[in-house]
Design an enzyme around this catalytic site. Structure first.
Site, short mmCIF file in Angstrom:
data_model
loop_
_atom_site.label_atom_id
_atom_site.label_comp_id
_atom_site.label_asym_id
_atom_site.label_seq_id
_atom_site.Cartn_x
_atom_site.Cartn_y
_atom_site.Cartn_z
N ASP A 499 0.87 -1.01 0.15
CA ASP A 499 -0.36 0.15 0.25
C ASP A 499 0.66 1.09 0.28
OD1 ASP A 499 1.27 -0.86 2.68
OD2 ASP A 499 -0.48 0.41 3.11
N GLU A 564 0.13 -0.89 6.09
CA GLU A 564 1.21 -0.17 6.78
C GLU A 564 0.98 1.42 6.67
OE1 GLU A 564 4.97 1.46 7.92
OE2 GLU A 564 4.03 1.80 5.64
#
Length: 980
Positions: A499, A564
């Site tokens: 991400d 994250e």
């Protein structure tokens, strides 16, 4: 004899020539590989094919190299690409790292033609100064300078016959000249002044008043090699009735008995084939002429007996040299065809509009793309270490490179795992907008996860998607089991994330589309390329390569999460639920940070933890007006919040929580030596940092001391007015904690302390304290086996890179590029008092005489003012600090304050790249929530390898990753998986 095309256009014409014909290969097996998908601007039909953009083709990512002037000619050597520029310079770039190697002044005017000898040892350049120069490709030392007894004008094209030892050239005066490089005893009568006047700019002015320009003062500089001449008997005048734009030497024609012959193309529309004399005094003899109507022949190439002519007006004529007939005319281009090449049976042609078109063996157009934002002026191709490179140059001052190598697979379909393939996959990976912080990108996040999982499966891994909860992105699990003949039974867990933070293509700070990978001057630009898609792919390809070669000595497990950037929500639960699948873990490895500067590799052994919190003070009253309701009786939320914040943090960031600092570990001698070693390695690159001790102290405060930051204060009712008493005020803050401090305990104590302080205010308002995120600090052991193995792998990778540069002995061009940062901007206020547009009174504080005037060193200091290396031996890792790195464990004999003066006084020497060096060990002030969690869950130690440079701009505009860092990171991971 007027030229067919205006001089202004043809002066910057193409020369494409090879001394050997390309092997004929007309199969269409590569069509899928080379062709451009018609749906480049949209989402791919399946997860194995992600979105692409205009700068890419199906053949791979276009690496773009920035030159200072228009690129007029190209040649591809064993491991670099040479470009001839308008203005007279030759520039070389590495085909491994795509970084500039050198730039040399080659001609007094533009370099119009480049040609490599068949063995790749000699580079021939021709220019607008009517000379041909010969260079050693290893050193770019000038070996010969060849001038003409006549005035040929601009020399557009040059070729060299290795069999005859003779160079041939064609130019503006329609002639062909040749010169034997072995000629001796040059007649003194032919010697010409190297500072010869320019035929136009140095002519006398009106009334013979004098020259319009000064004589050239750098002629001797440009002609340092042995002086040779095209003699009178080595000059065939009027070989054509127009400029001679292109040449090519070919072999294998039956009617020429397989001998080497010369092809020349001209502005008169003809291509002539010449028999070459075996004696330097024997002129080429015309065999036959091919007439291409009235269109100028701007570029030629051949595939066996078939000749391809790029013409003015946009057509391509294809001739059979044995029957002397036109096979086909392809009229698809709209601009003049300045570039043409044959790659594995495919025709690649470029025109003056900057468009490259691709045709198959049936002469059908199967793709096209924009190669340049302007005129495309030249192209070439070559084989470089089992790679087929296609290059183009244009007047947009760039060189574009494509790897058009065949994907060779055996009957078992072995995956392609080259570095170029890795970059191609990274481009597809970056195209997915995996922004975890925005729910409207949830679909792309899941598509990106599925793409990554399928690609891991393609590489040979056992894969699975691990759920993290509703409306959360999954974790990609991939495992490569050990398969070496001798295994150690160990398992390494690699943690990464796919991400990214948000980025808008329309944002003015982005120079490129953030979700379309762009390669420029040795850097890859795109959101997530450095954080963390690039490093994750480097580790994946390292494991896949060893697995494919059956050399993987340990199990390698990958956990690539998708949350994250949003606090790793659901990660801990998913790990606990799937520990059986993951299996036992001996070592944990991650690569989610950056070097301290742009030169020296690092290993991270410590991170601070963090507690994110909101303090909210709200009133039961609605928003009020300060003129109507403001009084000392009213408890205003913002006043209460301000007083409350002052009880939490004091001057100089002093944190006032009781016993907050008690658990902080004292500084040990070993740790202090690591900080000193960092300063000794970095400060020679940063002369703006004057004080050794203050620099190390700043590092310690940022890395091993806790801190509290107030990020923002939100007052909803005051966004459009300066007279409102808002009913609510919120402060967002973070507390960075260090090893031996526990996040849970600090959070509880923080809540209790704030509530107690608020009670003392006696306010009628309501207090809410929110803990929005927590992460424990992490401290690794830099002396354990994992760090020692990692240090050796870093040393090996970057030392090897340094030694490889010894293949060239070029002088390195140093270009200092200022990093532009946005200035402050003003926003309009809608409050009535602000409409006057002026300040009634202003007061600024005086300088505090007791305050320190020492500049505070921050991470941006090391990014903005880094001094680049200045000699070819200075690799981006070692650079000028290799001496300091090698002295990390040696006692210092000088006072720290004398460090800069000692470095300045010592002359710079060429460093011995065969010396090994070690990376510097660092801690960081940031936080990664998962690293300590993984250590606790699996009982295994972790190590952190920063892959990127300090200037990578992670989370910022123009995020980037240097290609060499990506490649070397892969080598480091490979060494780890092989050795641990």
């Amino acid at each position: 004899m007027p030229p067919s095309i205006a001089r202004a256009t043809l002066r910057y014409g193409i020369n494409y020539s090879h001394s050997e014909a390309i092997d004929q290969n007309r199969g269409d097996a590569d069509k899928k590989k080379l062709s451009t998908d018609g749906n480049d601007n949209g989402r791919a039909r399946d997860f194995e094919s992600s979105p692409t953009r205009g700068f890419r083709t199906a053949s791979g990512v276009a690496h773009r190299l920035q030159a200072s002037r228009s690129v007029l000619s190209l040649a591809i050597g064993d491991d670099c690409v040479f470009a001839g520029l308008q203005g007279g310079n030759i520039v070389a770039w590495s085909l491994e790292t795509y970084e500039s190697i050198t730039s040399v002044p080659a001609h007094q005017e533009s370099v119009l033609g480049l040609h490599l000898s068949q063995d790749g040892e000699l580079l021939f350049s021709s220019g607008g100064d009517s000379t041909v120069n010969v260079w050693c490709t290893r050193t770019l030392e000038q070996l010969h300078s060849i001038e003409s007894h006549h005035d040929p004008g601009d020399i557009f094209t040059t070729v060299y016959s290795s069999n005859l030892g003779t160079v041939y050239c064609g130019g503006q005066n329609t002639s062909i000249q040749w010169c034997d490089l072995q000629q001796v005893d040059i007649s003194h009568s032919l010697t010409r002044n190297t500072n010869k006047p320019h035929k136009f700019f140095d002519s006398t002015g009106p009334g013979d008043t004098g020259p319009k320009s000064k004589n050239c003062h750098n002629g001797e500089e440009h002609h340092r090699g042995q002086k040779l001449y095209f003699r009178k008997d080595q000059h065939k005048l009027f070989a054509h009735n127009g400029y001679v734009y292109c040449m090519r030497l070919i072999k294998g024609l039956i009617e020429c008995n397989g001998r080497e012959v010369l092809l020349t193309g001209s502005g008169d529309g003809t291509v002539k084939l010449w028999e070459l004399g075996h004696d330097p005094g024997v002129a080429p003899k015309e065999i036959f002429t091919l007439q291409n109507k009235d269109e100028s022949v701007l570029s030629i190439t051949n595939d066996g007996p078939f000749l391809y002519c790029g013409l003015s007006g946009g057509a391509i004529n294809i001739w059979n040299l044995e029957s002397r007939q036109i096979i086909k005319t392809i009229p698809n281009h709209t601009g003049d065809v300045w570039a043409i090449d044959i790659v594995k049976g495919y025709i690649l042609s470029g025109d003056s509009d900057g468009i490259v078109k691709k045709f198959n063996s049936r002469f059908e157009e199967i793709g096209s793309w924009t190669a340049h934002d302007g005129r495309m002026l030249t192209s070439t191709s070559g084989n470089v270490k089992d790679r087929r490179i296609f290059a183009t140059g244009g007047n947009d001052n760039t060189v574009a490179l494509w790897d058009v190598t065949d994907e060779k697979a055996d009957s078992q379909q072995i995956p392609a795992i080259s570095n170029d393939e890795m970059v191609n996959v990274l481009a597809r990976f970056v195209a997915f907008k995996t922004i975890s912080g925005r729910s409207d990108f949830a679909g792309e996040c899941n598509q990106g996860a599925t793409f990554l999982r399928r690609h891991c499966n393609y590489l040979g891994a056992q894969t699975q998607l691990l759920g993290t909860g509703q409306r959360r992105n999954p974790i990609v699990f991939a495992k490569f089991p050990s398969n070496a003949a001798t295994t150690k039974g160990k398992s390494i867990l690699f943690y990464g994330h796919y991400d990214v933070v948000g980025a808008e293509a329309s944002h003015p700070k982005w120079n490129t589309d953030p979700f379309s990978l762009t390669s420029l001057n040795g850097y890859l630009y795109g959101r997530g390329v450095s954080d963390n898609k690039g490093p994750s792919l480097a580790a994946l390809y390292a494991a896949a390569e060893l697995y494919q070669q059956k050399q993987l000595a340990c199990n390698v497990v990958f956990l690539i999460e998708g949350e994250e950037e949003s606090g790793s929500q659901g990660f801990a639960q998913a790990i606990r639920e799937n520990k059986g699948l993951i299996g036992p873990v001996d070592w944990i490895l991650l690569a989610n940070s950056y070097w301290l500067d742009d030169h020296i590799p690092c290993l991270t052994y410590g991170l601070r933890g963090v507690i994110h919190a909101n303090i909210v003070v709200s009133s039961h009253q609605p928003d009020l007006h300060s003129g109507i309701d403001g009084s000392s009786l009213l408890d205003e939320p913002l006043k209460d919040l301000t007083i409350l914040l002052a009880t939490i943090v004091g001057p100089k960031g002093a944190i006032r929580l009781p016993a907050f600092h008690d658990p902080v570990l004292p500084l040990t001698r070993a740790e202090k030596s690591r900080y000193d070693a960092i300063a000794e390695a970095l400060l020679p690159h940063h002369p703006e940092i004057e004080n050794f001790d203050s620099f190390t102290e700043s590092l310690m405060h940022r890395w091993r001391e806790p801190s509290l930051t107030i990020h923002c204060i939100d007052i909803p009712g005051c966004k459009n007015s300066i007279t409102t008493i808002s009913r609510k005020a919120k402060a967002s803050l973070s507390i960075r904690i260090v090893p031996n401090q526990e996040a849970d305990k600090i959070a509880e104590e923080f809540i209790s302390y704030v509530q107690a302080q608020f009670t003392d205010l006696g306010s009628q308002n309501t207090l809410t304290v929110e803990i929005t995120g927590k992460a424990d600090p992490w401290l690794g052991d830099p002396n354990n086996e994992l760090f020692k193995t990692l240090s050796g792998a870093v040393t090996s990778a970057w030392s090897t890179q340094g030694k490889s540069s010894l293949n060239h002995r070029y002088s390195v061009p140093v270009t200092l590029q200022a990093r532009h940062r946005p200035g402050l901007s003003e926003s309009d206020s809608t409050d009535s008092m602000s409409q006057f547009g002026r300040t009634l009174a202003s007061s600024s504080s005086f300088k505090n005489p007791t305050a320190s005037h020492q500049r505070i060193t921050t991470s941006s200091t090391l990014v903005e003012s880094s001094v680049p290396p200045t000699t070819p031996e200075h690799t981006p890792a070692a650079c000028e600090s290799e001496i300091q790195i090698s002295q990390i464990h040696a006692p210092r004999k000088k006072d720290h304050h004398d460090l800069h003066s000692a470095v300045a006084a010592k002359p710079k020497a060429r460093l011995d790249l065969h010396k090994t060096f070690k990376p510097i060990y660092i801690r960081e002030g940031g936080s990664i929530p998962t690293i300590r969690l993984l250590e606790k869950e699996f009982g295994a130690p972790a190590a952190h390898l920063p892959c990127g440079q300090a200037s990578d701009n992670a989370h910022l505009d123009n995020e980037r990753l240097r290609i060499q860092n990506l490649y070397n990171s892969r080598e480091i991971f490979k060494e780890m998986f092989l050795s641990i």
